[in-house]
Design a protein around this motif. Structure first.
Motif, short mmCIF file in Angstrom:
data_model
loop_
_atom_site.label_atom_id
_atom_site.label_comp_id
_atom_site.label_asym_id
_atom_site.label_seq_id
_atom_site.Cartn_x
_atom_site.Cartn_y
_atom_site.Cartn_z
N HIS A 195 -7.51 6.93 5.04
CA HIS A 195 -7.85 5.98 6.10
C HIS A 195 -6.91 6.19 7.28
CE1 HIS A 195 -9.40 2.00 7.56
NE2 HIS A 195 -8.27 2.09 8.25
N LYS A 222 -5.50 4.68 10.49
CA LYS A 222 -5.24 3.48 11.30
C LYS A 222 -4.48 3.96 12.53
CE LYS A 222 -2.02 0.50 10.10
NZ LYS A 222 -1.30 -0.50 9.29
N SER A 245 -9.39 2.01 11.57
CA SER A 245 -8.98 0.69 12.03
C SER A 245 -7.91 0.86 13.10
CB SER A 245 -8.44 -0.16 10.87
OG SER A 245 -7.26 0.43 10.32
N GLU A 278 -3.45 5.55 3.33
CA GLU A 278 -3.46 5.23 4.76
C GLU A 278 -2.46 6.08 5.51
OE1 GLU A 278 -3.07 0.98 6.23
OE2 GLU A 278 -1.13 1.79 6.89
N ASP A 294 -5.76 -1.03 -0.36
CA ASP A 294 -5.94 -0.05 0.69
C ASP A 294 -5.87 -0.78 2.03
OD1 ASP A 294 -8.40 -1.30 0.99
OD2 ASP A 294 -9.57 0.54 0.80
N THR A 295 -6.16 -0.09 3.11
CA THR A 295 -6.02 -0.70 4.43
C THR A 295 -6.92 -1.91 4.61
OG1 THR A 295 -5.56 1.52 5.27
CG2 THR A 295 -6.04 -0.17 6.91
N HIS A 318 -0.77 5.78 9.33
CA HIS A 318 -0.58 4.91 10.49
C HIS A 318 -0.15 5.82 11.65
CE1 HIS A 318 1.02 1.00 12.29
NE2 HIS A 318 1.58 1.92 13.06
N ASN A 327 1.45 4.40 1.98
CA ASN A 327 1.09 4.82 3.33
C ASN A 327 2.16 5.74 3.92
OD1 ASN A 327 3.04 2.80 3.59
ND2 ASN A 327 2.13 1.91 5.41
N ASN A 336 0.84 -1.19 0.00
CA ASN A 336 0.00 0.00 0.00
C ASN A 336 0.88 1.25 0.00
OD1 ASN A 336 0.82 -0.13 2.72
ND2 ASN A 336 -1.12 0.57 3.51
#
Length: 382
Positions: free
Chosen positions: A141, A143, A175, A110, A355-356, A112, A61, A59
């Motif tokens: 997204h 996470k 997530s 994403e 994706d995630t 993180h 990210n 991904n």
């Protein structure tokens, strides 16, 4: 049919070929140094291809570590800082939003988000990080926050795990990452992270997240004070929770990096240990869809080989990773998409951007920073 001929592996091979579950005793046998690694790798690869075919996922990210100031003093951590430590930092809202803008401009799907547990910051500070990023960049997204951080928020607010998670979901949480698991067994956990959330709390947080509809990852930190039976105990507890909830997406074995930590006298695990851990994990975690070879910690070469030892995911571009580089990781600070696709192809796998949530990402050739997401990843058999 595999080429496995070692007598001690024959019963395990029969189970793997039949799709039967391995026992804890089987796992311990796989961890024995005289059990041939190549044959374990062949068995793990059989399971990996049964579940995910020939693809290898990646991904695009980025990481965000909003502060390194931390109330805990885990002796395996090189990232944390005290409040008045010259290396300590706290990012402003403006810096955090700017990092989100940079992520979107570079095509990230994403972010993180993990960091220190700053004892002078209220839960609202952490909640606001999720809120301002989600409001500014809704498609990104988020996470965010390990189970250890969620437990800290529980302590700060005197509210339940469910209530804390629901606040984060309402703010835009997508997530949970899998960090903070380390090793579950108390005889080891009490030595490396004595005051941190214990195994039962880590599992409770993920169970609650799954009940609320969040997908999460799970991890294991290996290559420090633990022994094989501690690793198998850890994997069995993850497998048990996955039987109950089905909410884990990916297992990530994390190789311990001792430099600049309180355990700097311990040598880092060898590439052979890395490959055995990945393969055994794939064989034991029969109900977790994906196993990740995290190139930041393993090194690019070992991560490539791991794609034939049970791993089907190599993580992503990983911009701005600090935690493992502070602990001595010598891997690049980031890889380009072209780099990742080349290293996956060189390992004989088909690179697939996800994706995630493991949905296929399709990029526009004329504008590669933009991508649409399809509802399911391709080439997945289970």
């Amino acid at each position: 049919m595999l080429s496995t001929t070692h007598p001690k592996l024959k019963p395990i091979r029969e189970k793997v070929e039949a799709g039967a579950r391995l026992s804890a005793e089987d796992g311990l046998l796989l961890c024995e140094p005289d059990t041939p690694l190549q044959e374990i790798g062949e068995l793990a690869n059989m399971v990996r291809e049964r579940i995910n075919g020939h693809v290898a996922f990646y991904n695009i990210n980025t990481h965000l570590n909003p502060t390194n100031v931390c109330v805990y003093r885990c002796n395996f951590c090189a990232f944390r800082a005290d409040l008045r430590d010259p290396k300590g930092y706290v990012m402003t809202d403006e810096q955090i939003v700017a990092r989100g803008r940079e992520a979107v401009e570079h095509g990230c799907t994403e972010m993180h988000i993990v960091g220190g547990l700053h004892h002078q910051k209220p839960f609202d500070w952490y909640l606001n990080i999720v809120r301002i990023l989600h409001e500014a960049y809704p498609p990104l997204h988020l996470k965010a926050w390990t189970a250890v951080e969620i437990n800290w928020f529980e302590f700060l607010t005197k509210r339940t795990v469910q209530a804390v998670l629901q606040d984060l979901i309402d703010a835009g949480l997508g997530s949970l990452p899998g960090g903070g698991a380390e090793i579950f067994h108390p005889s080891v956990r009490d030595q490396i992270c004595e005051h941190k959330a214990d195994a039962d709390k880590w599992l409770e947080v993920h169970r609650t997240a799954h009940q609320l509809g969040l997908k999460t990852n799970c991890t294991m930190l290996y290559g420090h004070l633990e022994q094989p039976h501690h690793r198998i105990d850890h994997l069995m507890r993850l497998r048990q929770l996955q039987d109950e909830t089905g909410g884990f997406q990916t297992f990530i074995p994390l190789a311990f990096h001792p430099a600049n930590t309180g355990l700097s006298h311990i040598p880092k695990p060898s590439s052979l240990t890395d490959l055995r851990t990945i393969a055994v994990s794939r064989l034991m975690l029969d109900n977790v869809p994906h196993v990740k070879a995290y190139w930041i910690m393993l090194g690019v070469g070992t991560a490539q080989v791991a794609l034939s030892y049970g791993a089907d995911d190599i993580d992503g571009t990983v911009r701005h990773e600090l935690i493992y580089h502070d602990a001595g990781a010598t891997t690049p600070e980031a890889l380009s998409v072209d780099d990742i696709r080349r290293l996956i192809a060189a390992a004989g796998r088909e690179p697939v951007e996800r994706d995630t949530l493991y949905r296929l990402v399709v990029r526009e050739p004329a504008a590669p920073s933009r991508g649409s997401v399809r509802t399911a990843a391709p080439c997945v058999a289970g």
